[in-house]
Structure formats: structure tokens, C-alpha cells
Design a protein around this motif. Structure first.
Motif, mmCIF file in Angstrom:
data_model
loop_
_atom_site.group_PDB
_atom_site.id
_atom_site.type_symbol
_atom_site.label_atom_id
_atom_site.label_comp_id
_atom_site.label_asym_id
_atom_site.label_seq_id
_atom_site.Cartn_x
_atom_site.Cartn_y
_atom_site.Cartn_z
ATOM 1 N N ALA A 13 -40.388 -14.808 -32.619
ATOM 2 C CA ALA A 13 -39.201 -15.848 -32.420
ATOM 3 C C ALA A 13 -39.406 -17.119 -33.352
ATOM 4 O O ALA A 13 -39.823 -17.939 -32.951
ATOM 5 C CB ALA A 13 -39.748 -16.218 -31.006
ATOM 6 N N PRO A 14 -38.800 -16.944 -34.664
ATOM 7 C CA PRO A 14 -38.806 -18.053 -35.364
ATOM 8 C C PRO A 14 -37.688 -19.120 -35.258
ATOM 9 O O PRO A 14 -37.032 -18.533 -34.522
ATOM 10 C CB PRO A 14 -38.892 -17.463 -36.733
ATOM 11 N N PRO A 15 -37.907 -20.363 -35.556
ATOM 12 C CA PRO A 15 -36.548 -21.222 -35.362
ATOM 13 C C PRO A 15 -35.543 -20.854 -36.056
ATOM 14 O O PRO A 15 -35.636 -20.211 -37.103
ATOM 15 C CB PRO A 15 -37.333 -22.750 -35.968
ATOM 16 N N ILE A 16 -34.386 -21.246 -35.430
ATOM 17 C CA ILE A 16 -32.941 -20.816 -36.031
ATOM 18 C C ILE A 16 -32.503 -22.087 -36.585
ATOM 19 O O ILE A 16 -31.283 -21.827 -37.529
ATOM 20 C CB ILE A 16 -32.152 -20.310 -34.794
ATOM 21 N N GLY A 17 -33.089 -23.060 -36.502
ATOM 22 C CA GLY A 17 -32.461 -24.295 -37.462
ATOM 23 C C GLY A 17 -33.483 -25.466 -37.171
ATOM 24 O O GLY A 17 -34.491 -25.426 -36.496
ATOM 25 N N VAL A 18 -32.975 -26.610 -37.588
ATOM 26 C CA VAL A 18 -33.875 -27.892 -37.572
ATOM 27 C C VAL A 18 -32.851 -28.986 -37.492
ATOM 28 O O VAL A 18 -31.737 -29.283 -38.098
ATOM 29 C CB VAL A 18 -34.549 -28.077 -39.156
ATOM 30 N N VAL A 19 -33.186 -30.125 -36.610
ATOM 31 C CA VAL A 19 -32.645 -31.394 -36.401
ATOM 32 C C VAL A 19 -33.474 -32.376 -36.945
ATOM 33 O O VAL A 19 -34.804 -32.404 -36.844
ATOM 34 C CB VAL A 19 -32.391 -31.657 -35.094
ATOM 35 N N VAL A 20 -32.645 -33.248 -38.024
ATOM 36 C CA VAL A 20 -33.381 -34.193 -38.764
ATOM 37 C C VAL A 20 -32.872 -35.593 -38.251
ATOM 38 O O VAL A 20 -31.603 -35.644 -38.154
ATOM 39 C CB VAL A 20 -33.149 -34.166 -40.439
ATOM 40 N N VAL A 21 -33.609 -36.514 -38.282
ATOM 41 C CA VAL A 21 -33.315 -38.187 -38.059
ATOM 42 C C VAL A 21 -33.802 -38.841 -39.184
ATOM 43 O O VAL A 21 -35.149 -38.653 -39.517
ATOM 44 C CB VAL A 21 -33.844 -38.387 -36.733
ATOM 45 N N LYS A 22 -33.190 -39.448 -39.843
ATOM 46 C CA LYS A 22 -33.440 -40.426 -40.998
ATOM 47 C C LYS A 22 -33.538 -41.901 -40.434
ATOM 48 O O LYS A 22 -32.659 -42.490 -39.972
ATOM 49 C CB LYS A 22 -32.445 -40.437 -42.239
ATOM 50 N N VAL A 23 -34.747 -42.561 -40.598
ATOM 51 C CA VAL A 23 -34.833 -43.993 -39.913
ATOM 52 C C VAL A 23 -34.879 -44.786 -41.266
ATOM 53 O O VAL A 23 -35.756 -44.678 -42.331
ATOM 54 C CB VAL A 23 -36.127 -44.142 -39.149
ATOM 55 N N ASP A 24 -34.579 -46.169 -41.256
ATOM 56 C CA ASP A 24 -34.597 -47.261 -42.293
ATOM 57 C C ASP A 24 -35.572 -47.998 -42.010
ATOM 58 O O ASP A 24 -35.758 -48.437 -40.870
ATOM 59 C CB ASP A 24 -33.316 -47.933 -42.358
ATOM 60 N N LEU A 25 -36.845 -47.886 -42.774
ATOM 61 C CA LEU A 25 -37.802 -48.913 -42.722
ATOM 62 C C LEU A 25 -37.813 -50.305 -43.546
ATOM 63 O O LEU A 25 -38.707 -50.784 -43.652
ATOM 64 C CB LEU A 25 -39.320 -48.221 -43.121
ATOM 65 N N ILE A 81 -28.111 -38.659 -38.747
ATOM 66 C CA ILE A 81 -28.645 -37.458 -37.943
ATOM 67 C C ILE A 81 -27.974 -36.359 -38.243
ATOM 68 O O ILE A 81 -26.587 -36.233 -38.286
ATOM 69 C CB ILE A 81 -28.435 -37.612 -36.388
ATOM 70 N N PHE A 82 -28.809 -35.160 -38.724
ATOM 71 C CA PHE A 82 -27.965 -33.884 -39.160
ATOM 72 C C PHE A 82 -28.777 -32.643 -38.767
ATOM 73 O O PHE A 82 -30.127 -32.906 -38.632
ATOM 74 C CB PHE A 82 -28.000 -33.864 -40.670
ATOM 75 N N MET A 83 -28.038 -31.686 -38.875
ATOM 76 C CA MET A 83 -28.647 -30.431 -38.332
ATOM 77 C C MET A 83 -28.621 -29.306 -39.662
ATOM 78 O O MET A 83 -27.451 -29.193 -40.206
ATOM 79 C CB MET A 83 -28.097 -29.740 -37.113
ATOM 80 N N LEU A 84 -29.602 -28.751 -39.860
ATOM 81 C CA LEU A 84 -29.740 -27.454 -40.772
ATOM 82 C C LEU A 84 -29.976 -26.230 -40.284
ATOM 83 O O LEU A 84 -30.578 -26.116 -39.086
ATOM 84 C CB LEU A 84 -30.912 -27.721 -41.978
ATOM 85 N N ASP A 85 -29.316 -25.291 -40.924
ATOM 86 C CA ASP A 85 -29.649 -23.792 -40.486
ATOM 87 C C ASP A 85 -31.000 -23.527 -40.874
ATOM 88 O O ASP A 85 -31.867 -23.920 -41.571
ATOM 89 C CB ASP A 85 -28.622 -22.830 -40.769
ATOM 90 N N ALA A 86 -31.389 -22.212 -40.703
ATOM 91 C CA ALA A 86 -32.514 -21.535 -41.016
ATOM 92 C C ALA A 86 -32.913 -21.545 -42.660
ATOM 93 O O ALA A 86 -33.886 -21.648 -43.142
ATOM 94 C CB ALA A 86 -33.019 -20.199 -40.601
#
Length: 603
Positions: free
Chosen positions: A176-188, A102-107
Motif C-alpha cells: 500500500a504505497p502513498p498515492i500522493g504528497v501534500v507540501v507546505v512551504k514556510v518562510d523563515l 500549499i500544493f499537492m503532488l501525485d505519485a
């Protein structure tokens, strides 16, 4: 008749091949339809399972956007305390939800916080702005993407959600654009382990037809069809599969692409993924082959039935014909049997007469052979007569002298000298008795009785008979008995053989400078082996082939009839033995007598 039979057989074989071919095609189509139906049902279950897992994590990045420190870190990336709290929160949630990362990216796509901040390959400070999931999320849409991580090199499914300045803010608008993104990586990868229980290949492909999940590991990161240049460049831009060369599955070796062919497909998710199942071609072919074999067996049974009917009809006709032939043959057979019986009776009578004549001839031959053996012994005694006379004259002269002396001693009253002379007379008489007994035993006609014979005693007896000849020639006879061998045979005839061989050896050394005869008794390979070796001139090449022939002799005058060795060879053969002769490597001739042992040898 034969041509008609061949025509019917050809027609039946052609019909059988046609039936088998049609059965195979129909069975193959039915098996394909059954496999496709079963595959579609199986894919439905697998697709529902996959979609349920993906839906499980679909809302997780959206919910993570409401963390208290998310907007604080986006607003002030230098706030170390807020970044640390957010990293730890991501770590705990990742462990509880069993997500990979789980990680967070800026714009701009730079990673500000990550659940693996404390690991060697931390995402913090990494730029993922080139990833499609980030570009989708930064535009206000949910980002979904499957690829190989360019940091961890681990494949996974990425789900991204945009983060707005205010938690209650609506989706992205130009103002009002997004200021960041939250990403979840899942193992299949767990799906691959589940699919391995399936005999048929299962593959999950992306929108471009590239296999990224499969129970056939060799197919992964290979395309179903050849990728276009545009697709290749797009993969290179997103680094979706770590820039691995994507080649078609059909280009793999035959052993690795086994099972690749017609398949059943089902769409999964909104990303254009296709879940594909490749029904087992071998199973379909087995099913079609079994059906064809059943049809062939039916045709074979039909053919056998027709053949049996035809054979029965033919046999009935042949039976009527053979009955008449048998009657004729029986009459001819009776006549031939009567004629053959007469011939056999005459032949048996002739054989009986010949057998009786053969028995008479054999009896005459045995009698003649025994007489010849006896004549050989008497001839040998004739040659030894002078020596025997000398051996007897010496004891007789001694007896006369001792007797005359005893008379004189008695007249003088010297009884002690008389007793001593009488002892000498007794000893001389015993010696004469021994010589006469030996001659009598050697000269008597053998009765053919078989008994145990001790070879050392037979050697001593033969040497005693020839003692006078040995003394007159000045020869030396040495005896070396290594084993006390016992055989089963006729003692008289054994002594006759030994006398003949020793007599020949003495004749051979008569003109030799060194007159020496050596007798060696040993045991070899379960046989008693007696070697008589002389120091004479040996056996010439002209004489050797005729050595054991009757009436062949090299002795001049009346010294021999040429029967000694022939008789000796006959005697030895009658006792299952062998008599041979050759020149010894040290000079002289050597006769070798081999006889089967009666018992284990003694020292």
C-alpha cells in the motif's frame, strides 16, 4: 649612579610589559568564556523559538491530507470541479496559516493542485519529483527540506506528508504505497529580521555547513568550510540553492567577513541543522584592552610613586647642597650688583650728556634749516626782482598820468573825468598793494604755524608771483583744478615749494619751441596730488639721481645755487608728503607733489 638608575628603569619597564601581557591573555580568555556562555544562552532562546515555529507547521500537511477533494483529484486529475475546489481550499488555508505555499503532488511528483493556481508562477503542472522532500514523503516518511524555489526563486522551508488511498490506512507498506504528497512551504525570513538586533553574527547552516539564514546577508549561501565534490554534486542534483556557486565565507573580502571566527553551535531539528553564534571579537579585544590599560595604569601609578620617592630623596640631598651654594652665590651676587650699579650709573650719566648734546644739535639743525629755507626764498625774490619792479612801475606810471590829468580836468571844471581818473588811480593802487602784499607774505620768515591750506589759492599766489617772468618768456601756464583739495601745513612754505617748481619749469621751457607749463591738481588714494609738467627737454639720466641733492644745479652762472629742489623736498617731507620727478611719456619733465588730505574733497 646614572648606570644604576638606567638599570632600575629597564627592569621596571620589563616587569610592566610582562604584567600587561599576562593581564591581556587572562582577560582575553575570560572574555571569550563569558562571550561563549552568553552566546550559548542566546542560542538556546533562538533555537527554541525556531523549533516552536517549525513544530507549528509540522502537522499541517498531514491534516490537509484529509481534505474531501484530495483523494478525488488524485484518483481523477481531470475532474475540473474537484481541482478548483481543492485549489480554493488550499488558498484559504494558506492565507489563514500564513504559509508561503500549499500544493499537492501525485505519485510521480507532478503538481495537481496549489494555493497559487491563479498566479503568474503557478505550481500546477510543475514536476517536483527531484526534490528531497518529495522522495522522502513518497517513501512514507515526513519530508523536510530548505531551499530556494526553482519557480518562485523564493527561499523557504518545505514540509511534506504522504497521502494514502484510505484516510485510516497505516504508514506505507510494499502492498500500500502513498498515492500522493501534500507540501507546505514556510518562510523563515522573519528570523533574520529578529537576529539583526544582535551585534554578534548569527547563522543557521544545513548539514553540509552552508549558511542559508543569517543576520549577515553577505554570508548567505556561503559555506563555513570548502565543500567536497560529492556535496557540490548533491546540491546540483536537488537545486537546493538555485545552483548558486557555494564558496567559503573565508573567501569573502575582509569587510564582508567581519566577525567570522570562533563560534558557539547548537543543533536544531532532525535535519542536521546547526544554529551558530559568532561572539564579537572586537568586544573581547576591547575588554582585554581595558583590563590591560588598567594594569598599565596600576604599574604607571606604582612607577610614579617609586619615582616620587626617589625624587624626594634626591631633592633632600640636593637641597642641602644648594643651601651652601646659595650662601656663596648670595655673597658673589652682592658684589656683582654693586659693581653693576656703578657701571649703570656711569652709563646713564653718559647717555644723559649725549641726549643733551643731541637736543642742542637738533635745535641747531632746525634753526639752520629754517634759515636755509628763508635764504632760498630771498634768492628767489632776487631773481624775481626785475619782474616785480616792472609790475610796480606800470601802476605808478598810470597813477602819475591819471593824477596829472585830474589836475587839468579840475582846472576846467570837468569833475566827471576827475572822478573816473580817481577810480583808475584806486584800482592801480589796489593792484600795487596786492603785489606788495604777496611779496611781503612770501618773503617773511615762516613761524612754523600749521593751518588749513587751500591748494588752488596757493597755486594762484605762486603764479601771480611769477607773472612777470611768464610774460617775459612768452610762456603759457595752464591750471586744471579737478578737486578743491585742502591740506594741513604752512601756507608760506607751500607757496615757496610751488614757486620753486614753477621757476624750474619756466627755466626748462626757456629754449623750447613750445613754452608751455601745465599745473594739474587732483586727488588719488586719499592724497592731494599736484603735477607740474613742462614742454622742455626733460631730465637726463645723469641728472636724475642727483636732482634733490643740495648745491647740485645744471644752471650756468649765478642763476641758481642748487638749493631750490633740496629745500622743497625737505619742506614736503616735513608735512608727511613726497616730492618726485620723472620724464613724461609725451615729453618734458613732470614733478609730482603728494600731500595727505585734511578733509573730504569738494568738486
Amino acid at each position: 649612579m646614572q648606570s644604576r638608575r638606567n638599570l632600575l628603569l629597564t627592569a621596571f619597564l620589563a616587569a610592566s610589559l610582562l604584567v600587561c601581557g599576562a593581564t591581556y591573555q587572562l582577560a582575553l580568555r575570560r572574555a571569550l568564556a563569558d562571550q561563549q556562555g552568553q552566546g550559548a544562552a542566546q542560542l538556546q532562546i533562538v533555537a527554541l523559538d525556531l523549533e516552536s515555529i517549525l513544530q507549528k507547521y509540522e502537522t499541517l500537511p498531514f491534516a490537509l491530507g484529509f481534505q474531501a477533494d484530495v483523494r478525488q483529484v488524485l484518483a481523477d486529475p481531470g475532474d475540473a470541479a474537484a481541482v478548483d475546489r481543492l485549489n480554493r481550499a488550499f488558498k484559504i488555508i494558506q492565507q489563514q496559516s500564513r504559509a508561503v505555499h500549499i500544493f499537492m503532488l501525485d505519485a510521480g511528483g507532478m503538481t495537481l493542485a496549489s494555493s497559487n493556481w491563479d498566479e503568474e508562477f503557478s505550481f500546477v503542472g510543475r514536476d517536483f519529483g527531484f526534490r528531497p522532500y518529495f522522495r522522502e514523503a513518497i517513501q512514507g516518511r515526513a519530508g523536510r527540506f530548505y531551499g530556494i524555489g526553482n519557480i518562485s526563486s523564493e527561499p523557504g522551508y518545505f514540509i511534506a506528508q504522504p497521502i494514502y488511498r484510505r484516510p485510516d490506512q497505516a504508514p506505507s507498506t510494499p502492498s500500500a504505497p502513498p498515492i500522493g504528497v501534500v507540501v507546505v512551504k514556510v518562510d523563515l525570513a522573519e528570523f533574520e529580521h529578529t537576529w539583526r538586533s544582535s551585534e554578534a553574527p548569527i547563522a543557521l547552516t544545513d548539514g553540509g555547513g552552508v549558511v542559508f539564514l543569517s543576520n549577515r546577508q553577505q554570508w548567505k549561501y556561503h559555506s563555513l568550510d570548502q565543500l567536497s565534490g560529492t556535496q557540490q554534486r548533491e546540491l546540483e542534483g536537488t537545486h537546493q540553492y538555485a545552483d548558486l556557486p557555494i564558496t567559503p565565507v573565508a573567501a569573502l573580502p575582509a569587510t564582508l567577513r567581519e566577525g567570522f571566527g570562533p563560534h558557539v553551535a547548537r543543533p536544531v531539528t532532525q535535519l542536521g541543522w546547526q544554529l551558530r553564534l559568532f561572539p564579537s571579537q572586537a568586544r573581547m579585544m576591547r575588554s582585554a584592552t581595558l583590563a590591560t590599560l588598567a594594569a598599565a595604569l596600576c604599574m604607571l601609578a606604582l612607577g610614579i610613586s617609586l619615582l616620587a620617592w626617589y625624587q624626594h630623596r634626591s631633592r633632600m640631598q640636593e637641597r642641602r647642597q644648594s643651601r651652601a651654594a646659595l650662601q656663596r652665590a648670595a655673597l658673589e651676587l652682592d658684589q656683582k650688583i654693586a659693581l653693576r650699579t656703578q657701571e649703570l650709573t656711569a652709563a646713564n650719566q653718559a647717555i644723559a650728556a649725549r641726549f643733551e648734546k643731541l637736543q642742542q644739535t637738533e635745535s641747531l639743525l632746525r634753526t639752520t634749516q629754517n634759515e636755509l629755507v628763508q635764504a632760498g626764498k630771498l634768492a628767489m625774490l632776487g631773481q624775481m626782482a626785475a619782474g616785480v619792479t616792472h609790475e610796480l612801475n606800470q601802476p605808478l606810471a598810470a597813477i602819475r598820468a591819471f593824477a596829472d590829468n585830474s589836475v587839468k580836468f579840475l582846472a576846467r571844471g570837468q569833475t566827471e573825468q576827475v572822478a573816473e581818473n580817481l577810480e583808475h588811480i584806486s584800482s592801480a593802487s589796489a593792484n600795487m598793494g596786492k603785489i606788495i602784499g604777496q611779496l611781503k607774505g612770501f618773503a617773511r620768515k615762516s613761524g612754523g604755524q600749521v593751518a588749513q591750506v587751500e591748494l588752488p589759492h596757493a597755486i594762484e599766489a605762486a603764479v601771480l608771483l611769477l607773472a612777470r617772468d611768464i610774460e617775459q618768456q612768452g610762456a603759457t601756464v595752464t591750471r586744471e583744478v579737478r578737486h578743491c583739495a585742502h591740506i594741513l601745513g604752512d601756507a608760506v612754505r607751500i607757496e615757496q615749494v610751488l614757486v620753486n617748481l614753477l621757476r624750474n619749469a619756466l627755466d626748462a621751457v626757456e629754449e623750447a619751441p613750445v613754452k608751455q607749463v601745465r599745473v594739474l591738481l587732483d586727488i588719488e588714494h586719499g592724497q592731494a596730488v599736484l603735477r607740474i609738467r613742462d614742454s622742455g627737454g626733460g631730465i637726463s639720466d645723469e641728472v636724475a639721481p642727483h636732482l634733490f641733492e643740495p648745491f647740485f644745479t645744471t644752471k650756468a652762472g649765478s642763476r641758481g645755487l642748487g638749493l631750490g629742489l633740496a629745500i622743497s623736498s625737505s619742506i614736503v617731507q616735513a608735512m608727511n608728503g613726497q616730492l618726485s620727478a620723472h620724464n613724461h611719456e609725451q615729453g618734458g619733465a613732470e614733478f609730482v607733489l603728494r600731500l595727505p588730505l585734511l578733509q573730504a574733497p569738494g568738486p
